[in-house]
Design an enzyme around this catalytic site. Structure first.
Site, PDB file in Angstrom:
ATOM      1  N   SER A   9      63.737  32.207  12.274  1.00 10.60           N
ATOM      2  CA  SER A   9      63.544  31.057  11.838  1.00 10.60           C
ATOM      3  C   SER A   9      64.067  31.013  10.376  1.00 10.60           C
ATOM      4  CB  SER A   9      62.230  30.436  11.927  1.00 10.60           C
ATOM      5  OG  SER A   9      62.349  29.291  11.184  1.00 10.60           O
ATOM      6  N   HIS A  34      67.369  30.298  14.520  1.00 12.66           N
ATOM      7  CA  HIS A  34      66.651  29.036  14.525  1.00 12.66           C
ATOM      8  C   HIS A  34      66.360  28.172  13.435  1.00 12.66           C
ATOM      9  CE1 HIS A  34      63.213  26.902  16.434  1.00 12.66           C
ATOM     10  NE2 HIS A  34      62.602  26.561  15.415  1.00 12.66           N
ATOM     11  N   ASP A  36      64.999  25.079  11.365  1.00  9.97           N
ATOM     12  CA  ASP A  36      63.927  24.115  11.408  1.00  9.97           C
ATOM     13  C   ASP A  36      64.378  22.783  10.420  1.00  9.97           C
ATOM     14  OD1 ASP A  36      61.933  25.076  12.819  1.00  9.97           O
ATOM     15  OD2 ASP A  36      61.854  26.684  11.699  1.00  9.97           O
ATOM     16  N   MET A  38      63.385  19.552   9.028  1.00  7.94           N
ATOM     17  CA  MET A  38      62.243  18.336   8.866  1.00  7.94           C
ATOM     18  C   MET A  38      62.593  17.331   7.890  1.00  7.94           C
ATOM     19  SD  MET A  38      59.278  21.460   7.886  1.00  7.94           S
ATOM     20  CE  MET A  38      59.151  22.902   8.989  1.00  7.94           C
ATOM     21  N   HIS A  67      66.314  22.836  15.566  1.00 10.71           N
ATOM     22  CA  HIS A  67      64.821  22.300  15.921  1.00 10.71           C
ATOM     23  C   HIS A  67      64.468  21.121  15.183  1.00 10.71           C
ATOM     24  CE1 HIS A  67      60.125  22.866  15.981  1.00 10.71           C
ATOM     25  NE2 HIS A  67      60.584  22.054  16.593  1.00 10.71           N
ATOM     26  N   MET A  69      62.420  18.501  13.798  1.00  8.33           N
ATOM     27  CA  MET A  69      61.331  17.660  13.434  1.00  8.33           C
ATOM     28  C   MET A  69      61.549  16.568  12.720  1.00  8.33           C
ATOM     29  SD  MET A  69      59.320  21.328  12.881  1.00  8.33           S
ATOM     30  CE  MET A  69      60.709  22.105  12.608  1.00  8.33           C
ATOM     31  N   MET A 138      55.368  24.602  20.690  1.00 13.01           N
ATOM     32  CA  MET A 138      55.016  24.957  19.293  1.00 13.01           C
ATOM     33  C   MET A 138      53.681  25.513  19.546  1.00 13.01           C
ATOM     34  SD  MET A 138      57.348  23.881  17.227  1.00 13.01           S
ATOM     35  CE  MET A 138      56.351  24.310  16.088  1.00 13.01           C
ATOM     36  N   GLY A 143      55.688  21.947  10.765  1.00 16.17           N
ATOM     37  CA  GLY A 143      55.740  21.466   9.393  1.00 16.17           C
ATOM     38  C   GLY A 143      55.582  22.487   8.571  1.00 16.17           C
ATOM     39  N   ASP A 176      57.103  28.746  19.398  1.00 16.97           N
ATOM     40  CA  ASP A 176      57.634  28.782  17.714  1.00 16.97           C
ATOM     41  C   ASP A 176      56.276  28.630  17.031  1.00 16.97           C
ATOM     42  OD1 ASP A 176      58.673  28.202  15.455  1.00 16.97           O
ATOM     43  OD2 ASP A 176      59.488  26.311  16.088  1.00 16.97           O
ATOM     44  N   GLY A 178      53.668  31.330  14.478  1.00 20.96           N
ATOM     45  CA  GLY A 178      52.679  32.148  14.247  1.00 20.96           C
ATOM     46  C   GLY A 178      52.793  33.333  15.224  1.00 20.96           C
ATOM     47  N   SER A 199      58.129  34.002   9.317  1.00 23.18           N
ATOM     48  CA  SER A 199      57.291  34.693   8.235  1.00 23.18           C
ATOM     49  C   SER A 199      57.321  36.281   8.675  1.00 23.18           C
ATOM     50  CB  SER A 199      55.871  34.404   7.847  1.00 23.18           C
ATOM     51  OG  SER A 199      55.235  33.921   9.138  1.00 23.18           O
TER      52      SER A 199
HETATM   53  C1  DX5 Z   1      57.116  25.266  12.047  1.00 24.29           C
HETATM   54  C2  DX5 Z   1      58.604  25.676  12.463  1.00 24.29           C
HETATM   55  C3  DX5 Z   1      58.680  27.325  13.092  1.00 24.29           C
HETATM   56  C4  DX5 Z   1      58.019  27.953  11.841  1.00 24.29           C
HETATM   57  C5  DX5 Z   1      57.904  29.558  12.249  1.00 24.29           C
HETATM   58  O1  DX5 Z   1      57.363  23.928  11.855  1.00 24.29           O
HETATM   59  O2  DX5 Z   1      59.035  25.063  13.623  1.00 24.29           O
HETATM   60  O3  DX5 Z   1      59.917  27.308  13.363  1.00 24.29           O
HETATM   61  O4  DX5 Z   1      59.289  28.285  10.819  1.00 24.29           O
HETATM   62  O5  DX5 Z   1      57.615  30.244  11.322  1.00 24.29           O
HETATM   63  P1  DX5 Z   1      56.341  31.374  11.528  1.00 24.29           P
HETATM   64  O6  DX5 Z   1      56.891  32.364  12.363  1.00 24.29           O
HETATM   65  O7  DX5 Z   1      56.047  31.693  10.122  1.00 24.29           O
HETATM   66  O8  DX5 Z   1      55.168  30.403  12.041  1.00 24.29           O
HETATM   67 ZN    ZN Z   2      60.947  25.790  14.653  1.00 26.93          ZN
END
Ligand code: DX5
Ligand code: ZN
Length: 210
Positions: A9, A34, A36, A38, A67, A69, A138, A143, A176, A178, A199
């Site tokens: 991501s 990936h 994200d 937002m 993705h 959001m 998720m 977020g 997706d 953690g 991360s």
């Molecule tokens: C959260 C995102 C994820 C996130 C994953 O809203 O959709 O893609 O960035 O990041 P980690 O792997 O750090 O949880």
């Molecule tokens: Zn994501």
């Protein structure tokens, strides 16, 4: 046995060096980028949008899973398709006319994913599972990157896998939030085809071989 794919991501990348981030994804086992998106409404932060995707599109041939959001994703899918998305994943919770939007994304020539937040049951997807190419489970509340995996979401992965087998469907299961070097095997065993990692991948802890 089918190999689980890694989708790093970009949310955890250094935004001042997206080119370096894409190189790392290519060199360190990523199969999908990936991305994200937002909007500051569906989730509190604002990340990046179509112009950024357009400019990083030329850096790699890897597929982009965008993705979304965002609220009202139906207003944006055309421009994300145009910007270079290969897969467009939107949230079950973000709009009403899911069937129409899935068909529209397919009409744009793109793969369509549907995502559910941790509190949304898999059963809410029962009418549309045969239409989608991917279900993005998720495993954190969307977020933010860097949150902890919510353990009960493992059951949702297994449930989707079971439904897919029973009904002879072929959507991919992506997970997706953690995902890290300690829990990835358990998540893959539960049925994930694709692991999204922000991360843990960008900090160098999660190592992957294609
Ligand atoms: C959260 C995102 C994820 C996130 C994953 O809203 O959709 O893609 O960035 O990041 P980690 O792997 O750090 O949880
Ligand atoms: Zn994501």
């Amino acid at each position: 046995m089918k190999k689980t794919l890694l989708a790093p991501s970009l949310l955890s990348a250094d935004f001042s060096d997206l080119s370096g981030a894409i190189k790392k994804i290519e060199n360190d086992g990523g199969s999908i980028v990936h991305i994200d998106v937002m909007d500051g409404a569906f989730v509190p932060q604002i990340t990046y949008g179509q112009p950024v995707i357009k400019s990083i599109r030329k850096l790699t041939d890897l597929p982009f899973d965008v993705h979304l959001m965002v609220e009202k994703p139906e207003l944006m899918v055309d421009s994300f398709a145009e910007a270079g998305a290969d897969w467009i994943t939107f949230h079950y919770e973000s709009t009403v006319h899911l069937d129409r939007l899935i068909h529209h994304i397919h009409d744009l020539g793109k793969k369509c994913g549907i995502s559910i937040v941790p509190s949304t049951p898999v059963s809410f997807l029962s009418q549309i599972l045969h239409l989608v190419d991917l279900v993005l489970v998720m495993s954190v509340n969307p977020g933010f990157g860097g949150q902890s995996f919510i353990p009960y979401t493992l059951d949702k992965i297994s449930e989707l896998k079971k439904i897919r087998e029973e009904q002879g469907l072929d959507f991919k299961i992506s997970v997706d939030g953690g995902v890290n070097e300690k829990n990835f095997a358990e998540i893959a065993d539960a049925g994930a085809d694709i692991l999204v990692s922000g991360s843990s991948f960008f900090s160098g802890k999660l190592k992957w071989e294609k």
